[in-house]
Design an enzyme around this catalytic site. Structure first.
Site, PDB file in Angstrom:
ATOM      1  N   GLU A  24      22.056  40.642  43.585  1.00 54.08           N
ATOM      2  CA  GLU A  24      23.028  39.983  42.474  1.00 54.08           C
ATOM      3  C   GLU A  24      22.550  40.633  41.052  1.00 54.08           C
ATOM      4  O   GLU A  24      23.516  40.860  40.204  1.00 54.08           O
ATOM      5  CB  GLU A  24      22.494  38.387  42.260  1.00 54.08           C
ATOM      6  N   SER A  54      18.085  33.401  41.962  1.00 45.68           N
ATOM      7  CA  SER A  54      18.624  34.145  43.514  1.00 45.68           C
ATOM      8  C   SER A  54      18.628  35.548  43.284  1.00 45.68           C
ATOM      9  O   SER A  54      19.381  35.875  42.337  1.00 45.68           O
ATOM     10  CB  SER A  54      19.847  33.540  43.763  1.00 45.68           C
ATOM     11  N   ARG A 103      30.244  35.310  42.844  1.00 46.56           N
ATOM     12  CA  ARG A 103      29.478  35.999  41.926  1.00 46.56           C
ATOM     13  C   ARG A 103      29.960  37.416  41.736  1.00 46.56           C
ATOM     14  O   ARG A 103      29.126  38.344  41.357  1.00 46.56           O
ATOM     15  CB  ARG A 103      27.918  36.357  42.771  1.00 46.56           C
TER      16      ARG A 103
END
Length: 342
Positions: free
Chosen positions: A338, A242, A168
């Site tokens: 995130e 997410s 990520r």
């Protein structure tokens, strides 16, 4: 100021972020051609302004007032570039919807992106986050990209090695943050395609539908069905997908956690570490389905924070911090957020 740069002042961004936060931009511009970026670069005052590069707004939590020049990337276009012995190369402009692009590649008979079906956002945002799902990440199919450099005013070609892809993460969240604006992305899709079926729910879907030798489209259909069953539709309830990264911990730490929590969900990694399921950790702290103000944790998936209507960026941040604190208190594991707060 030329017609290229027709800005909108005090512009609502509520429909341009998947969390549905009622933010407003002090200055807003829809970017449909490269010349607009070049014109901003040529204007010293505009170039010096804080910038927010906005794609699909799917990995973003906005404050109520965004005091920046918001550039909404709307460059369009997709094409097959060519092929070699092993790959077919395709390209899409930064403003193309990611899921629609995945479906387009499948319509061309090309596999490789099917496990990334139904991920919200745009093509230009995909390399920034190195998006991933169901056993594949962007770095696995990435070839190169073109970007506009706000330091030099040049168009640059960036290869895979330069991107510094990680879980990520990429150079676009680090050294190139606020500097590079992605214009288009190229992907290398394998001619000798093989289905990636390492996740139990994907195999279960295919078995239930009596598909023994799945094509890429079959895998895509499975991923779409699974995601729709587990994750909220941003059109119905605001969310950024997410919200926390799955933490990666040393084997010794995982073993200690497993001894104390035998149901711990973890996955071995290449270097001997373990990835922990952040959703499981959050669920064990009792957060699934809980609400804090107008923000909450999704009732079907604890990894997802949602906007129950009217939530502010500050409320989302406060909820995220409360979740992080509880997970750390119970497991001594730090959860990393995130989405980007702006």
């Amino acid at each position: 100021m030329t017609n290229l740069l027709t800005f909108s002042a005090d512009y609502s961004l509520q429909n341009l972020n998947t969390f549905g936060i009622a933010a407003r931009a002090s200055q807003f511009l829809r970017v449909e051609q490269l010349a607009q970026l070049q014109a901003i670069f040529a204007d010293a005052q505009l170039k010096a302004m804080p910038r927010l590069i906005l794609g699909g707004g799917s990995n973003l939590v906005l404050s109520d007032q965004v005091n920046a020049l918001v550039l909404h990337m709307a460059l369009k276009g997709r094409q097959i570039l060519g092929e070699d012995e092993d790959y077919v190369y395709v390209q899409a402009a930064a403003g193309e919807n990611w899921h629609e692009f995945v479906l387009w590649t499948l319509e061309q008979g090309l596999g490789g992106l099917e496990n990334l079906s139904l991920i919200p956002g745009t093509v230009g945002a995909a390399p920034i986050q190195n998006i991933g799902a169901y056993g594949i990440e962007i770095q696995d199919v990435f070839a190169s990209l073109s970007a506009f450099d706000f330091v030099t005013g040049e168009i640059v070609e960036i290869d895979k090695a330069t991107c510094n892809f990680a879980y990520r993460d990429s150079i676009f969240k680090q050294d190139y943050k606020d500097r590079m604006v992605i214009l288009s992305v190229r992907f290398a899709l394998p001619k000798r395609w093989q289905a990636r079926l390492g996740y139990a729910d994907v195999a279960q879907y295919l078995s239930q539908h009596q598909i023994e030798l799945p094509a890429a489209k079959d895998v895509s259909n499975a991923i779409i069905a699974i995601r729709q069953a587990k994750l909220p539709d941003p059109a119905k309830i605001g969310n950024a997908g997410s919200f926390f990264k799955n933490p990666i911990v040393p084997a010794a730490q995982r073993d200690n956690l497993l001894a104390a929590h035998p149901m711990l969900v973890s996955y071995p990694q290449d270097k001997g570490d373990y990835k922990l399921a952040a959703g499981w950790l959050i669920d064990q702290c009792g957060w699934k389905g809980r609400q804090s103000g107008r923000a909450g944790v999704y009732e079907k998936q604890a990894l997802v924070l949602v906007n129950h209507g009217g939530a502010t960026g500050a409320e989302v941040r406060a909820l995220a911090q409360a979740v992080q604190a509880d997970v750390y208190a119970k497991f001594a594991v730090k959860l990393e957020i995130e989405p980007v707060f702006f």
